[in-house]
Design a protein around this motif. Structure first.
Motif, short mmCIF file in Angstrom:
data_model
loop_
_atom_site.label_atom_id
_atom_site.label_comp_id
_atom_site.label_asym_id
_atom_site.label_seq_id
_atom_site.Cartn_x
_atom_site.Cartn_y
_atom_site.Cartn_z
N UNK A 85 -4.12 6.17 2.75
CA UNK A 85 -4.73 5.00 3.38
C UNK A 85 -3.71 4.15 4.12
N UNK A 86 -2.43 4.28 3.76
CA UNK A 86 -1.38 3.49 4.39
C UNK A 86 -0.06 4.23 4.24
N UNK A 106 -1.72 6.28 15.35
CA UNK A 106 -2.81 6.60 16.27
C UNK A 106 -4.05 7.11 15.53
N UNK A 107 -3.88 7.60 14.32
CA UNK A 107 -5.01 8.06 13.52
C UNK A 107 -5.67 6.92 12.75
N UNK A 108 -5.21 5.71 13.00
CA UNK A 108 -5.81 4.54 12.34
C UNK A 108 -5.20 4.21 11.00
N UNK A 109 -4.08 4.83 10.65
CA UNK A 109 -3.42 4.57 9.37
C UNK A 109 -2.44 3.41 9.55
N UNK A 110 -2.58 2.32 8.81
CA UNK A 110 -1.60 1.23 8.90
C UNK A 110 -0.21 1.73 8.50
N UNK A 122 4.40 0.95 17.60
CA UNK A 122 3.23 1.42 16.87
C UNK A 122 3.49 1.35 15.36
N UNK A 123 3.47 0.13 14.85
CA UNK A 123 3.56 -0.10 13.42
C UNK A 123 2.80 -1.38 13.12
N UNK A 124 2.37 -1.51 11.89
CA UNK A 124 1.57 -2.66 11.49
C UNK A 124 2.44 -3.84 11.08
N UNK A 125 3.53 -3.55 10.35
CA UNK A 125 4.44 -4.61 9.92
C UNK A 125 5.82 -4.02 9.68
N UNK A 281 1.44 -4.27 1.58
CA UNK A 281 0.52 -3.15 1.82
C UNK A 281 -0.90 -3.51 1.41
N UNK A 282 -1.06 -4.13 0.24
CA UNK A 282 -2.40 -4.50 -0.23
C UNK A 282 -3.03 -5.56 0.67
#
Length: 515
Positions: A85-86, A106-110, A122-125, A281-282
């Protein structure tokens, strides 16, 4: 009341687990891609597991690339294909790992990138300590120890990795202010002790009269030390250089102990904080607020504070290991219960009591670890670290003996006492700035920042916020003021932001204090 509700909830959850005789499916599956496997990452992995214990139904899947770009790319793709999921990832090198991280994103995984950067957005944090600042402070420290004059050697980490690049840049920028300090050589290592040994032994230049060696981590500093001591050019009667590194780990071979024992002159704590990474992450998975770029606090380690930091760090490690054992036992008991189809009520009562006891011990030690962490931060806040001057060799033994007999840890310096007075006096002023605090201290903004950062590992703004939150905690316990009134009274401009900061500091919202 809060404890009774928590205890009742635990009993209900345990009863449902026992009666259901089935393991719940993890709510979140988190993949962890480590670029290597060493004592720093082992400590971080242990903290990641501890952080996961505090969450509900989280499964961690670990992979270590052992410094191989190709292997890490394969491992990231495999983790993504397994249905995570992450993704939490420390890239081995800036450029080569980016495509695999991009594919996951790109697959929607944070994606949480930690410690080492990627050359893609391309990263969430991203979460890490400030590697540039570490290099800069170590450069300033070395300059102060050499009184602005001497010959220095630098051993860099893995080529192409962002910590190596940033630590070097900070170190080089610091030494630009000291024209009489010569960087004899900047050698290439790969974060391992042996790489530093090989780099130093292969250096074709003169190894005599090197005053200080800066290893970009403690292991490379130790490798350079070993190589120079083994070199024929460096005899027992020749000038002995000083050594410093970065990581500042506790434990038998950790940097804090090496500094305490005067094997290294200084180190710099490079925080692992796996628990904070899991918390981040949570927050991402649950759609809560989080920071795109998060910096972790760190601190300089010298002989002045190494003894107390080592004692506190090793106590935290001991409690964390004990907590891990308790969790493992509880998990084993629950798995055994899940395989039983018929359990008489008397046996069930005994087993339930045992599991509840383990869980309560688990909660107690979890809180104890948290208090130990807060105590380390408090120690750094109440301690001033001043680099000692380079001692004459004829006096070194006497000074060492004296330091062993009576620790030279200063509980509270005049500088920090004055800064604390200024902070407390201006706490209620929501408009107060670092410039204002600096002016009160008769310093420039840059001077105040450097001084406070060197002493405590925190910035003036961070210490101001911590002081405000501590005052707020006391007001919530001792007054009838509303949460909003308390927030404004300690200088916060918005109660919502105050609640967010309070929860980050104490793990609960302000309203829970009075329950």
């Amino acid at each position: 009341m809060m404890h009774k509700q928590l205890f009742g909830g635990l009993l209900l959850a345990l009863l449902l687990t026992i009666l259901g005789c089935a393991n719940p499916k993890p709510h979140y599956i988190i993949g962890v891609s480590q670029c290597s496997a060493d004592i720093w990452r082992e400590k971080q992995n242990a903290e990641l597991r501890m952080g996961a214990y505090c969450q509900e139904n989280v499964e961690l899947r670990f992979a270590a690339a052992h410094d191989s770009d190709e292997r890490q790319v394969q491992q990231i793709d495999s983790l993504v294909d397994s249905g995570i999921d992450l993704l939490i990832v420390a890239p081995n090198q800036v450029q080569t790992i980016s495509p695999a991280i991009d594919r996951a994103y790109d697959k929607g995984i944070p994606v949480i990138v930690f410690e080492r950067k990627t050359n893609s957005q391309k990263y969430t944090s991203f979460i890490s300590a400030d590697n540039y600042e570490m290099g800069r402070i170590m450069g300033e420290y070395i300059a102060s120890r050499l009184h602005g004059k001497g010959r220095v050697m630098e051993i860099m980490g893995l080529k192409g990795s962002s910590p190596a690049i940033e630590r070097h840049n900070g170190f080089a920028d610091a030494l630009k202010n000291y024209p009489d300090i010569t960087v004899v050589a900047t050698l290439q290592g790969d974060w391992t002790e042996e790489s530093a040994v090989k780099a130093v032994k292969a250096y074709p230049g003169n190894l005599d009269h090197i005053d200080f060696v800066f290893g970009q981590n403690d292991r490379m500093a130790m490798g350079a030390r070993r190589a120079l001591q083994e070199s024929q050019q460096l005899t027992a009667d020749s000038h002995q250089p000083l050594y410093c590194g970065i990581d500042g780990l506790p434990g038998e071979d950790g940097g804090i102990r090496l500094v305490r024992d005067s094997i290294l002159d200084a180190s710099y704590i490079y925080p692992t904080h796996g628990d904070k990474i899991i918390e981040l992450a949570i927050n991402i998975l649950e759609g809560k607020l989080y920071e795109k770029e998060a910096l972790l606090q760190s601190a300089l380690v010298t002989r002045d504070n190494a003894k107390v930091l080592l004692m506190q760090s090793e106590e935290m490690m001991h409690q964390a290991e004990y907590l891990d054992q308790l969790h493992s036992r509880a998990d084993t008991y629950l798995k055994e219960l899940a395989t039983q189809h018929v359990v008489n009520w008397m046996s069930m009562g005994v087993i339930l009591l045992l599991v509840v006891t383990i869980v309560l011990f688990y909660m107690y030690h979890l809180r104890k670890v948290k208090l130990q962490q807060e105590r380390v931060v408090s120690t750094l806040w109440n301690m001033e670290i001043e680099p000692a001057p380079v001692a004459d060799e004829t006096k070194e033994h006497t000074a060492d003996s004296s330091a062993d007999e009576k620790p030279s840890v200063v509980a509270e310096s005049a500088f920090l006492a004055r800064f604390r007075e200024v902070v407390e006096a201006r706490m209620e002023d929501s408009e107060v700035s670092v410039d204002d605090l600096a002016a009160e201290m008769s310093l420039s903004r840059v001077q105040l920042y450097r001084k406070i950062k060197t002493i405590t590992g925190s910035s003036p703004v961070e210490l101001l916020r911590t002081t405000r939150l501590k005052r707020a905690y006391q007001m919530l316990l001792t007054t009838d003021k509303s949460v909003s009134e308390v927030a404004y009274a300690v200088g916060f401009t918005a109660p919502s932001y105050f609640s967010k900061c309070f929860k980050e500091e104490y793990g609960m919202v302000p309203g829970d204090i009075r329950k």
